[in-house]
Design a protein around this motif. Structure first.
Motif, short mmCIF file in Angstrom:
data_model
loop_
_atom_site.label_atom_id
_atom_site.label_comp_id
_atom_site.label_asym_id
_atom_site.label_seq_id
_atom_site.Cartn_x
_atom_site.Cartn_y
_atom_site.Cartn_z
N TYR A 105 0.83 -1.43 0.04
CA TYR A 105 0.49 -0.10 0.20
C TYR A 105 0.67 1.41 0.20
O TYR A 105 0.50 2.16 -0.61
CB TYR A 105 -0.86 0.13 1.30
CG TYR A 105 -2.37 -0.39 0.99
CD1 TYR A 105 -3.15 -0.29 -0.16
CD2 TYR A 105 -2.15 -1.69 1.80
CE1 TYR A 105 -4.17 -1.17 0.15
CE2 TYR A 105 -3.58 -2.38 1.75
CZ TYR A 105 -4.48 -1.66 0.64
OH TYR A 105 -5.66 -2.76 0.57
N ASN A 144 -0.88 1.49 8.65
CA ASN A 144 -1.99 2.54 8.81
C ASN A 144 -1.82 1.44 10.22
O ASN A 144 -0.85 0.91 10.80
CB ASN A 144 -3.68 1.83 9.21
CG ASN A 144 -3.14 0.38 8.92
OD1 ASN A 144 -2.68 -0.75 9.70
ND2 ASN A 144 -3.52 -0.60 7.24
N SER A 146 -3.80 -0.18 14.38
CA SER A 146 -4.85 -0.88 14.61
C SER A 146 -4.35 -1.21 15.40
O SER A 146 -3.53 -1.61 16.47
CB SER A 146 -5.99 -1.20 13.87
OG SER A 146 -4.60 -2.87 12.91
N GLY A 207 -6.11 5.67 9.49
CA GLY A 207 -4.81 4.83 8.31
C GLY A 207 -4.03 6.45 7.95
O GLY A 207 -5.11 7.62 8.55
N ASN A 209 -3.09 6.51 4.45
CA ASN A 209 -2.79 5.73 3.40
C ASN A 209 -4.29 6.17 2.70
O ASN A 209 -4.19 5.26 2.41
CB ASN A 209 -2.77 4.47 3.57
CG ASN A 209 -2.13 4.40 2.36
OD1 ASN A 209 -3.01 3.69 1.25
ND2 ASN A 209 -0.86 4.06 1.80
N GLN A 212 -5.45 3.10 0.56
CA GLN A 212 -5.95 1.86 1.34
C GLN A 212 -7.33 2.89 2.02
O GLN A 212 -8.67 2.02 1.85
CB GLN A 212 -5.81 1.52 2.10
CG GLN A 212 -5.88 0.69 3.58
CD GLN A 212 -5.28 0.02 4.22
OE1 GLN A 212 -4.81 1.01 4.85
NE2 GLN A 212 -4.48 -0.95 4.03
N LEU A 213 -7.13 3.99 1.63
CA LEU A 213 -9.03 4.74 3.07
C LEU A 213 -10.01 4.62 1.30
O LEU A 213 -11.15 4.68 1.30
CB LEU A 213 -9.21 5.30 3.45
CG LEU A 213 -7.80 5.70 4.90
CD1 LEU A 213 -7.69 7.00 4.95
CD2 LEU A 213 -9.20 5.30 5.41
#
Length: 321
Positions: A105, A144, A146, A207, A209, A212-213
């Motif tokens: 990514y 990201n 998480s 996030g 990126n 990706q989002l």
């Protein structure tokens, strides 16, 4: 710009994770040797075969690059790139990429080709550009960070990959199996923009990126290109609703789901709403580690100097696919 970033013919110090990719280590070595020889560029290879040697090898590469006003290059997946970036930021060195991972990514967002020869050719001609990094408790993340369900998916995905190979289909199947299990929610106290909220969620995803989002359908993916991070929290749901959320994500419509909460920010603090929880497993760019709570997410105060195409120039036709 730090002094060592201005050298156009700097030596390359390449941190190469031979476990990344699909058994192509020998081909990657040969490509690096040939392209550098054809262009008269000097390089040194730091090969990593065991995870326990990663930090030491990266530090050795960065120290050597600083002494020679060189460029540190990460040849591996998002986890390797993250580890190299952690050491490069603040060193005064520029960083280059030779993507070898499953999803790539970070490199795709910055239009860096996944083909090793194309990526190396770009690296030899392009210049450093400042790009945003995120921090959680001072740990860098480029794609990201998480906790909760998403971190568990990443942790269990490695088990599946060790059994069935490193491919996107194995990663997606592992994610589906893990997500379909029952996951109790967490009560989190979240502070940002001068506000405080108690949020019950199965996972908190931050996030950094835009690609990706955008792929999962979050509104304003460009926020991370405008100096912010994006937080996504999922409300606790049953298996059927979880499957529906996964379908929404696959169709780039996750932001439309009622079970999804999201916000953009520059700094955010996350702590347990109930006493007793002092640590949490946090995934940063796919690598899971325990961290002490509270968790402090923020945009890094200094950029990562990344060698990438200039605005309007693509590294290759498929770099962002």
């Amino acid at each position: 710009m730090p002094p060592c970033l201005s050298h156009q013919h700097s030596k390359l110090f390449i941190v190469f994770n031979v476990r990344s990719g699909r058994g192509r280590a020998q081909a990657v070595r040969a490509t690096i040797a040939r392209v550098c020889a054809e262009n008269g560029r000097d390089y040194q290879l730091f090969e990593i075969g065991r995870a326990g040697r990663l930090a030491a090898q990266i530090r050795e590469a960065v120290d050597a690059a600083r002494a020679a006003s060189g460029i540190v290059v990460a040849a591996g997946g998002d986890g390797t790139i993250n580890a190299v970036a952690q050491a490069v930021m603040g060193s005064g060195c520029a960083m280059g990429l030779l993507p070898q991972g499953t999803f790539n990514y970070f490199s795709r967002t910055h239009a860096i080709p996944t083909d090793t020869e194309e990526a190396l050719s770009l690296l030899l001609r392009a210049r450093p550009v400042p790009v945003q990094a995120g921090l959680v408790n001072e740990r860098v993340f480029l794609v990201n960070a998480s906790l909760g369900l998403y971190a568990r998916v990443l942790e269990e995905r490695e088990v599946y990959k060790s059994r069935y190979g490193r491919s996107r289909w194995v990663a997606l199947w592992a994610a589906l199996v893990t997500a379909m299990r029952r996951h109790p929610g967490w009560d989190l106290r979240i502070e940002w923009r001068g506000e405080e909220r108690i949020v019950r969620t199965t996972t908190l995803f931050v996030g950094n990126n835009a690609l990706q989002l955008e792929q999962v359908g979050m509104p304003r993916p460009e926020a991370v290109e405008q100096g912010e991070l994006t937080a996504i929290a999922l409300k606790p749901v049953g298996r059927l609703a979880m499957f529906r959320l996964m379908v929404h994500g696959a169709l780039s419509r996750l932001g439309e789901a009622d079970e999804v909460m999201h916000a953009s920010f520059r700094a955010m603090t996350v702590s347990a709403a109930r006493p007793g929880r002092r640590r949490a497993k946090v995934a940063t760019d796919g690598e899971v580690q325990p961290m002490a709570m509270p968790l402090h997410f923020r945009v890094a105060p200094e950029p990562l100097w990344l060698i990438k195409p200039a605005p309007g120039e693509d590294g290759s036709e498929d770099a962002r696919r």
